[in-house]
Design a protein around this motif. Structure first.
Motif, PDB file in Angstrom:
ATOM      1  N   PHE A  40       0.833  -1.194   0.000  1.00  0.00           N
ATOM      2  CA  PHE A  40       0.000   0.000   0.000  1.00  0.00           C
ATOM      3  C   PHE A  40       0.874   1.252   0.000  1.00  0.00           C
ATOM      4  O   PHE A  40       0.539   2.235  -0.655  1.00  0.00           O
ATOM      5  N   GLU A  41       1.978   1.210   0.727  1.00  0.00           N
ATOM      6  CA  GLU A  41       2.857   2.380   0.817  1.00  0.00           C
ATOM      7  C   GLU A  41       3.417   2.759  -0.553  1.00  0.00           C
ATOM      8  O   GLU A  41       3.382   3.932  -0.943  1.00  0.00           O
ATOM      9  N   LYS A  42       3.944   1.771  -1.279  1.00  0.00           N
ATOM     10  CA  LYS A  42       4.484   2.045  -2.621  1.00  0.00           C
ATOM     11  C   LYS A  42       3.384   2.552  -3.544  1.00  0.00           C
ATOM     12  O   LYS A  42       3.581   3.501  -4.298  1.00  0.00           O
ATOM     13  N   ALA A  43       2.230   1.904  -3.475  1.00  0.00           N
ATOM     14  CA  ALA A  43       1.115   2.298  -4.339  1.00  0.00           C
ATOM     15  C   ALA A  43       0.668   3.724  -4.044  1.00  0.00           C
ATOM     16  O   ALA A  43       0.399   4.498  -4.968  1.00  0.00           O
ATOM     17  N   LYS A  44       0.622   4.082  -2.777  1.00  0.00           N
ATOM     18  CA  LYS A  44       0.198   5.440  -2.414  1.00  0.00           C
ATOM     19  C   LYS A  44       1.211   6.487  -2.867  1.00  0.00           C
ATOM     20  O   LYS A  44       0.833   7.584  -3.269  1.00  0.00           O
ATOM     21  N   ARG A  45       2.503   6.141  -2.831  1.00  0.00           N
ATOM     22  CA  ARG A  45       3.523   7.066  -3.352  1.00  0.00           C
ATOM     23  C   ARG A  45       3.361   7.236  -4.863  1.00  0.00           C
ATOM     24  O   ARG A  45       3.448   8.358  -5.381  1.00  0.00           O
ATOM     25  N   LEU A  46       3.121   6.133  -5.564  1.00  0.00           N
ATOM     26  CA  LEU A  46       2.903   6.202  -7.015  1.00  0.00           C
ATOM     27  C   LEU A  46       1.661   7.039  -7.323  1.00  0.00           C
ATOM     28  O   LEU A  46       1.673   7.884  -8.223  1.00  0.00           O
ATOM     29  N   ASP A  47       0.613   6.823  -6.568  1.00  0.00           N
ATOM     30  CA  ASP A  47      -0.630   7.581  -6.734  1.00  0.00           C
ATOM     31  C   ASP A  47      -0.363   9.076  -6.536  1.00  0.00           C
ATOM     32  O   ASP A  47      -0.762   9.909  -7.349  1.00  0.00           O
ATOM     33  N   ALA A  48       0.343   9.421  -5.479  1.00  0.00           N
ATOM     34  CA  ALA A  48       0.628  10.821  -5.177  1.00  0.00           C
ATOM     35  C   ALA A  48       1.458  11.489  -6.274  1.00  0.00           C
ATOM     36  O   ALA A  48       1.377  12.702  -6.470  1.00  0.00           O
ATOM     37  N   ASN A  49       2.222  10.690  -7.015  1.00  0.00           N
ATOM     38  CA  ASN A  49       3.048  11.214  -8.106  1.00  0.00           C
ATOM     39  C   ASN A  49       2.362  11.096  -9.470  1.00  0.00           C
ATOM     40  O   ASN A  49       3.004  11.273 -10.505  1.00  0.00           O
ATOM     41  N   GLY A  50       1.067  10.767  -9.463  1.00  0.00           N
ATOM     42  CA  GLY A  50       0.305  10.693 -10.710  1.00  0.00           C
ATOM     43  C   GLY A  50       0.590   9.460 -11.548  1.00  0.00           C
ATOM     44  O   GLY A  50       0.209   9.401 -12.710  1.00  0.00           O
ATOM     45  N   LYS A  51       1.230   8.455 -10.965  1.00  0.00           N
ATOM     46  CA  LYS A  51       1.539   7.208 -11.687  1.00  0.00           C
ATOM     47  C   LYS A  51       0.456   6.184 -11.367  1.00  0.00           C
ATOM     48  O   LYS A  51       0.693   5.166 -10.726  1.00  0.00           O
ATOM     49  N   GLU A  53      -1.450   4.118 -13.226  1.00  0.00           N
ATOM     50  CA  GLU A  53      -1.437   2.755 -13.772  1.00  0.00           C
ATOM     51  C   GLU A  53      -0.505   1.859 -12.966  1.00  0.00           C
ATOM     52  O   GLU A  53      -0.826   0.699 -12.703  1.00  0.00           O
ATOM     53  N   GLU A  54       0.647   2.393 -12.577  1.00  0.00           N
ATOM     54  CA  GLU A  54       1.578   1.618 -11.755  1.00  0.00           C
ATOM     55  C   GLU A  54       0.978   1.349 -10.377  1.00  0.00           C
ATOM     56  O   GLU A  54       1.110   0.241  -9.843  1.00  0.00           O
ATOM     57  N   ALA A  55       0.347   2.358  -9.799  1.00  0.00           N
ATOM     58  CA  ALA A  55      -0.311   2.170  -8.506  1.00  0.00           C
ATOM     59  C   ALA A  55      -1.406   1.111  -8.623  1.00  0.00           C
ATOM     60  O   ALA A  55      -1.550   0.268  -7.733  1.00  0.00           O
ATOM     61  N   ALA A  56      -2.141   1.151  -9.723  1.00  0.00           N
ATOM     62  CA  ALA A  56      -3.213   0.162  -9.943  1.00  0.00           C
ATOM     63  C   ALA A  56      -2.651  -1.252  -9.948  1.00  0.00           C
ATOM     64  O   ALA A  56      -3.297  -2.177  -9.426  1.00  0.00           O
ATOM     65  N   LEU A  79      -8.067   0.528  -6.037  1.00  0.00           N
ATOM     66  CA  LEU A  79      -7.953   0.156  -7.453  1.00  0.00           C
ATOM     67  C   LEU A  79      -9.039   0.874  -8.252  1.00  0.00           C
ATOM     68  O   LEU A  79      -8.766   1.458  -9.312  1.00  0.00           O
ATOM     69  N   GLY A  80     -10.259   0.874  -7.742  1.00  0.00           N
ATOM     70  CA  GLY A  80     -11.340   1.606  -8.404  1.00  0.00           C
ATOM     71  C   GLY A  80     -11.045   3.095  -8.493  1.00  0.00           C
ATOM     72  O   GLY A  80     -11.350   3.751  -9.490  1.00  0.00           O
ATOM     73  N   GLN A  81     -10.430   3.640  -7.446  1.00  0.00           N
ATOM     74  CA  GLN A  81     -10.061   5.060  -7.468  1.00  0.00           C
ATOM     75  C   GLN A  81      -9.036   5.340  -8.567  1.00  0.00           C
ATOM     76  O   GLN A  81      -9.076   6.398  -9.196  1.00  0.00           O
ATOM     77  N   MET A  82      -8.142   4.391  -8.838  1.00  0.00           N
ATOM     78  CA  MET A  82      -7.164   4.587  -9.917  1.00  0.00           C
ATOM     79  C   MET A  82      -7.879   4.683 -11.263  1.00  0.00           C
ATOM     80  O   MET A  82      -7.505   5.477 -12.117  1.00  0.00           O
ATOM     81  N   TYR A  83      -8.943   3.894 -11.459  1.00  0.00           N
ATOM     82  CA  TYR A  83      -9.725   3.993 -12.695  1.00  0.00           C
ATOM     83  C   TYR A  83     -10.359   5.378 -12.805  1.00  0.00           C
ATOM     84  O   TYR A  83     -10.408   5.961 -13.884  1.00  0.00           O
TER      85      TYR A  83
END
Length: 144
Positions: A40-51, A53-56, A79-83
């Motif tokens: 979750f930590e890595k995914a949230k960092r990716l999300d915060a940086n606008g990445k 698809e990678e976060a998904a 995951l739904g939020q990434m969509y």
């Protein structure tokens, strides 16, 4: 038919108006890459940086591999939020409507209530972004 209608019909006979839907209705759910060490930590960092698809990919891997119902529910919501972030609104709507029920069955008490409210809220945002204010308000009210 009157003279004005006849003239208008003759004038506009070759004009065709095409309406493009706001989102594609038949979008398929995306294919995701499984991540070796998802978190979750890595995914949230990716999300915060606008990445997104990678976060998904991280959220998908967590969602499909964890046995913990709370983690599965959290990964599903994110995951739904990434969509949504990727403006794949029809995919997100379909995902939340069609896939959320089986996770709900794994949760109990407050966890189940909170999960249902979050899914309902996400649907509200989807409807808002798609210009469907009545459905958005209905979902936001239900999520409270």
């Amino acid at each position: 038919m009157g003279v004005v209608q006849e003239a208008a019909k003759a004038l506009f006979k070759d004009i065709r108006i095409e309406v493009t839907p706001l989102v594609k209705i038949s979008e398929e759910l995306p294919k995701h890459k499984k991540i070796k060490n998802p978190s979750f930590e890595k995914a949230k960092r990716l999300d915060a940086n606008g990445k997104w698809e990678e976060a998904a990919n991280h959220y998908y891997t967590i969602f499909t591999t964890t046995k913990n119902p709370k983690d599965k529910a959290e990964a599903f919501i994110l995951l739904g939020q990434m969509y949504i972030n990727l403006a794949k609104y029809s995919v997100a709507e379909r995902f939340f409507k069609e896939e959320s029920g089986f996770i709900e069955k794994e949760l109990t008490g407050w966890d189940r209530t909170f999960y249902k409210a979050r899914v309902t809220e996400k649907l509200g945002w989807i409807y808002d972004y798609c210009g469907r204010p009545k459905e958005a308000l209905t979902n936001f009210k239900a999520a409270r």
